[in-house]
Design a protein around this motif. Structure first.
Motif, PDB file in Angstrom:
ATOM      1  N   LEU A  33       0.837  -1.206   0.000  1.00  0.00           N
ATOM      2  CA  LEU A  33       0.000   0.000   0.000  1.00  0.00           C
ATOM      3  C   LEU A  33       0.871   1.255   0.000  1.00  0.00           C
ATOM      4  CD1 LEU A  33      -2.824   1.250   0.149  1.00  0.00           C
ATOM      5  CD2 LEU A  33      -2.642   1.154   2.647  1.00  0.00           C
ATOM      6  N   ILE A  34       1.940   1.252   0.785  1.00  0.00           N
ATOM      7  CA  ILE A  34       2.850   2.403   0.812  1.00  0.00           C
ATOM      8  C   ILE A  34       3.404   2.661  -0.576  1.00  0.00           C
ATOM      9  CG2 ILE A  34       5.025   3.303   1.722  1.00  0.00           C
ATOM     10  CD1 ILE A  34       4.556   1.520   4.191  1.00  0.00           C
ATOM     11  N   ALA A  35       3.914   1.597  -1.222  1.00  0.00           N
ATOM     12  CA  ALA A  35       4.522   1.749  -2.543  1.00  0.00           C
ATOM     13  C   ALA A  35       3.491   2.214  -3.571  1.00  0.00           C
ATOM     14  CB  ALA A  35       5.152   0.430  -2.976  1.00  0.00           C
ATOM     15  N   PHE A  36       2.272   1.669  -3.502  1.00  0.00           N
ATOM     16  CA  PHE A  36       1.225   2.048  -4.456  1.00  0.00           C
ATOM     17  C   PHE A  36       0.832   3.513  -4.285  1.00  0.00           C
ATOM     18  CE2 PHE A  36      -3.352   2.576  -5.338  1.00  0.00           C
ATOM     19  CZ  PHE A  36      -3.363   2.274  -6.699  1.00  0.00           C
ATOM     20  N   LEU A  37       0.594   3.938  -3.048  1.00  0.00           N
ATOM     21  CA  LEU A  37       0.209   5.327  -2.801  1.00  0.00           C
ATOM     22  C   LEU A  37       1.332   6.281  -3.175  1.00  0.00           C
ATOM     23  CD1 LEU A  37      -1.691   4.997   0.606  1.00  0.00           C
ATOM     24  CD2 LEU A  37      -2.667   5.307  -1.679  1.00  0.00           C
ATOM     25  N   ARG A  38       2.577   5.877  -2.958  1.00  0.00           N
ATOM     26  CA  ARG A  38       3.716   6.697  -3.371  1.00  0.00           C
ATOM     27  C   ARG A  38       3.682   6.933  -4.876  1.00  0.00           C
ATOM     28  NH1 ARG A  38      10.168   5.094  -2.669  1.00  0.00           N
ATOM     29  NH2 ARG A  38      10.856   6.098  -4.587  1.00  0.00           N
ATOM     30  N   CYS A  39       3.384   5.880  -5.642  1.00  0.00           N
ATOM     31  CA  CYS A  39       3.311   6.023  -7.103  1.00  0.00           C
ATOM     32  C   CYS A  39       2.172   6.948  -7.519  1.00  0.00           C
ATOM     33  CB  CYS A  39       3.126   4.655  -7.750  1.00  0.00           C
ATOM     34  SG  CYS A  39       4.539   3.558  -7.581  1.00  0.00           S
ATOM     35  N   VAL A  40       1.010   6.787  -6.900  1.00  0.00           N
ATOM     36  CA  VAL A  40      -0.157   7.601  -7.258  1.00  0.00           C
ATOM     37  C   VAL A  40       0.105   9.077  -6.969  1.00  0.00           C
ATOM     38  CG1 VAL A  40      -2.570   8.074  -6.700  1.00  0.00           C
ATOM     39  CG2 VAL A  40      -1.790   5.705  -6.990  1.00  0.00           C
ATOM     40  N   LEU A  41       0.654   9.365  -5.803  1.00  0.00           N
ATOM     41  CA  LEU A  41       0.958  10.753  -5.452  1.00  0.00           C
ATOM     42  C   LEU A  41       2.014  11.346  -6.388  1.00  0.00           C
ATOM     43  CD1 LEU A  41       1.005  10.472  -1.559  1.00  0.00           C
ATOM     44  CD2 LEU A  41      -0.639  11.742  -2.934  1.00  0.00           C
ATOM     45  N   ALA A  42       3.021  10.543  -6.724  1.00  0.00           N
ATOM     46  CA  ALA A  42       4.056  11.020  -7.640  1.00  0.00           C
ATOM     47  C   ALA A  42       3.471  11.312  -9.019  1.00  0.00           C
ATOM     48  CB  ALA A  42       5.173   9.978  -7.751  1.00  0.00           C
ATOM     49  N   MET A  43       2.580  10.453  -9.506  1.00  0.00           N
ATOM     50  CA  MET A  43       1.949  10.673 -10.808  1.00  0.00           C
ATOM     51  C   MET A  43       1.152  11.966 -10.830  1.00  0.00           C
ATOM     52  SD  MET A  43       0.648   6.828 -11.744  1.00  0.00           S
ATOM     53  CE  MET A  43      -0.400   7.432 -13.080  1.00  0.00           C
ATOM     54  N   LEU A 182       7.177   9.582 -15.313  1.00  0.00           N
ATOM     55  CA  LEU A 182       5.718   9.487 -15.248  1.00  0.00           C
ATOM     56  C   LEU A 182       5.247   8.118 -15.722  1.00  0.00           C
ATOM     57  CD1 LEU A 182       2.867  10.673 -14.918  1.00  0.00           C
ATOM     58  CD2 LEU A 182       3.095  11.607 -17.236  1.00  0.00           C
ATOM     59  N   TRP A 183       5.757   7.676 -16.862  1.00  0.00           N
ATOM     60  CA  TRP A 183       5.367   6.371 -17.380  1.00  0.00           C
ATOM     61  C   TRP A 183       5.772   5.257 -16.412  1.00  0.00           C
ATOM     62  CZ3 TRP A 183       3.738   4.372 -22.424  1.00  0.00           C
ATOM     63  CH2 TRP A 183       3.166   5.357 -23.230  1.00  0.00           C
ATOM     64  N   MET A 184       6.962   5.365 -15.853  1.00  0.00           N
ATOM     65  CA  MET A 184       7.431   4.330 -14.939  1.00  0.00           C
ATOM     66  C   MET A 184       6.572   4.260 -13.690  1.00  0.00           C
ATOM     67  SD  MET A 184      11.174   3.629 -13.309  1.00  0.00           S
ATOM     68  CE  MET A 184      10.723   4.304 -11.727  1.00  0.00           C
ATOM     69  N   ALA A 189       2.353   1.552 -10.545  1.00  0.00           N
ATOM     70  CA  ALA A 189       1.049   1.511  -9.892  1.00  0.00           C
ATOM     71  C   ALA A 189       0.247   0.297 -10.359  1.00  0.00           C
ATOM     72  CB  ALA A 189       0.284   2.804 -10.163  1.00  0.00           C
ATOM     73  N   LEU A 190       0.319  -0.006 -11.666  1.00  0.00           N
ATOM     74  CA  LEU A 190      -0.410  -1.163 -12.200  1.00  0.00           C
ATOM     75  C   LEU A 190       0.141  -2.468 -11.629  1.00  0.00           C
ATOM     76  CD1 LEU A 190      -0.806  -0.161 -15.968  1.00  0.00           C
ATOM     77  CD2 LEU A 190      -2.591  -0.243 -14.209  1.00  0.00           C
ATOM     78  N   VAL A 191       1.469  -2.554 -11.519  1.00  0.00           N
ATOM     79  CA  VAL A 191       2.100  -3.764 -10.977  1.00  0.00           C
ATOM     80  C   VAL A 191       1.729  -3.956  -9.507  1.00  0.00           C
ATOM     81  CG1 VAL A 191       4.313  -4.802 -10.355  1.00  0.00           C
ATOM     82  CG2 VAL A 191       4.017  -3.771 -12.606  1.00  0.00           C
ATOM     83  N   LEU A 192       1.690  -2.853  -8.759  1.00  0.00           N
ATOM     84  CA  LEU A 192       1.465  -2.924  -7.313  1.00  0.00           C
ATOM     85  C   LEU A 192      -0.008  -3.046  -6.924  1.00  0.00           C
ATOM     86  CD1 LEU A 192       4.006  -0.155  -6.313  1.00  0.00           C
ATOM     87  CD2 LEU A 192       4.202  -2.572  -5.715  1.00  0.00           C
ATOM     88  N   SER A 223      10.312  10.405  -5.282  1.00  0.00           N
ATOM     89  CA  SER A 223       9.928  10.145  -6.668  1.00  0.00           C
ATOM     90  C   SER A 223       9.887  11.385  -7.550  1.00  0.00           C
ATOM     91  CB  SER A 223       8.546   9.471  -6.714  1.00  0.00           C
ATOM     92  OG  SER A 223       8.578   8.226  -6.058  1.00  0.00           O
ATOM     93  N   VAL A 224       9.932  12.576  -6.966  1.00  0.00           N
ATOM     94  CA  VAL A 224       9.822  13.796  -7.777  1.00  0.00           C
ATOM     95  C   VAL A 224      10.979  14.753  -7.497  1.00  0.00           C
ATOM     96  CG1 VAL A 224       8.383  15.775  -8.395  1.00  0.00           C
ATOM     97  CG2 VAL A 224       7.303  13.590  -7.831  1.00  0.00           C
ATOM     98  N   ILE A 225      11.079  15.256  -6.267  1.00  0.00           N
ATOM     99  CA  ILE A 225      12.054  16.309  -5.967  1.00  0.00           C
ATOM    100  C   ILE A 225      13.482  15.811  -6.137  1.00  0.00           C
ATOM    101  CG2 ILE A 225      12.917  17.865  -4.174  1.00  0.00           C
ATOM    102  CD1 ILE A 225      10.081  17.992  -3.053  1.00  0.00           C
TER     103      ILE A 225
END
Length: 291
Positions: A33-43, A182-184, A189-192, A223-225
């Motif tokens: 869940l941590i990894a998935f939410l990290r991806c969503v927020l970064a996107m 962004l693509w990564m 997110a899809l994998v997680l 993931s961004v800064i």
């Protein structure tokens, strides 16, 4: 040039600080869940940035497949190893294990990409192995605080991140950095998602403002800064010199672990720290130009 040095140092310092942040998150939320939410927020941040900085970009099919593989190794496997390991070991030792990355990338380049490994890279590998051995012996002897299994899981994450770095070399320059990221993150997110979905009920824990703030900090900085700072610095600093600043990763991780988490810094950690920092310095210090 001083600004570029500051950007590179701050990028790696944020990566190091995130080791402690990831440990706190892993103790409160499911790992997937941590990894998935990290991806969503970064996107959510990378999408408008990519449109603004890169404009419309066509991503070739082979590049998209490569980015999907980077997502599996650099996001799913790296985060799974790091977060699972940090549930068992200390942020201090986790940061030291992460410092093996330059040496692992060097070995991977030699084995998988047939890159020539000069003598100083072998020296870096030996120093990194010595640092790992120091903390592994301490764990096997029953030292306090860390965990042999936890350190091995974090090293599994290092292997995933090394694979990501090697895959990134295959498509370097073909797609702008922010768009590629962004693509990564989207592929990640899809994998997680299948692994994160069973833990969606734990999102209620984010009603705790401090925990939610940690997650936002972790997502946006890692993931961004960090990405933007690193590539901004690379515009002025040669890649060989920029690599020297990876030394800030274990240094900051150790500082945060000891000062904010109250973890003990022992003589074994000191030995491991010296060996790891030596490995990073030897692996990344720029070569002297030929006269």
């Amino acid at each position: 040039m001083r600004l570029a040095y500051l950007q590179l140092a701050l990028s790696m310092a944020l990566v190091g600080a995130n080791v402690a942040v990831a440990k706190l998150l892993a103790e409160a939320l499911p790992i997937a869940l941590i990894a998935f939410l990290r991806c969503v927020l970064a996107m959510a941040v990378l999408w408008p940035l990519a449109r603004w900085m890169d404009g419309p970009v066509r991503v070739p099919r082979d590049v998209a497949w490569n980015l999907a593989l980077q997502a599996v190794f650099g996001t799913a496997i790296y985060n799974a190893g790091l977060l699972a390991g940090l549930r068992l070991t200390t942020a201090l030792e986790g940061g030291l294990v992460l410092a093996t990355l330059p040496a692992v990338v060097a070995i991977g380049g030699a084995v998988l990409l047939r890159e020539r490994l000069p003598g100083r890279q072998w020296a870096a590998v030996a120093l990194a192995a010595g640092g790992m051995a120091a903390i592994t012996v301490a764990r096997a002897a029953g030292g306090d605080g860390g965990s042999l299994l936890g350190n091995l899981l974090v090293f599994g994450g290092v292997l995933g991140e090394a694979a990501y770095v090697l895959l990134a070399r295959r498509i370097a320059g073909r797609v702008p950095v922010v768009t590629a990221s962004l693509w990564m993150q989207g592929f990640s997110a899809l994998v997680l998602l299948p692994f994160a979905a069973p833990g969606f009920g734990a999102v209620a824990a984010l009603s705790d403002a401090s925990l939610a703030a940690l997650l936002v900090f972790h997502s946006l900085t890692a993931s961004v800064i960090c990405l933007l700072l690193w590539y901004a610095g690379l515009k002025r600093v040669p890649a060989g010199m920029a690599g020297v600043f990876t030394a800030f990763l274990p240094g900051t991780a150790a500082l945060v672990a000891v000062s904010l988490l109250g973890e003990a810094f022992t003589s074994v950690h000191a030995a491991g720290f010296v060996l790891m920092m030596g490995s990073v310095a030897v692996a990344t210090w720029p070569r002297r130009g030929r006269s």
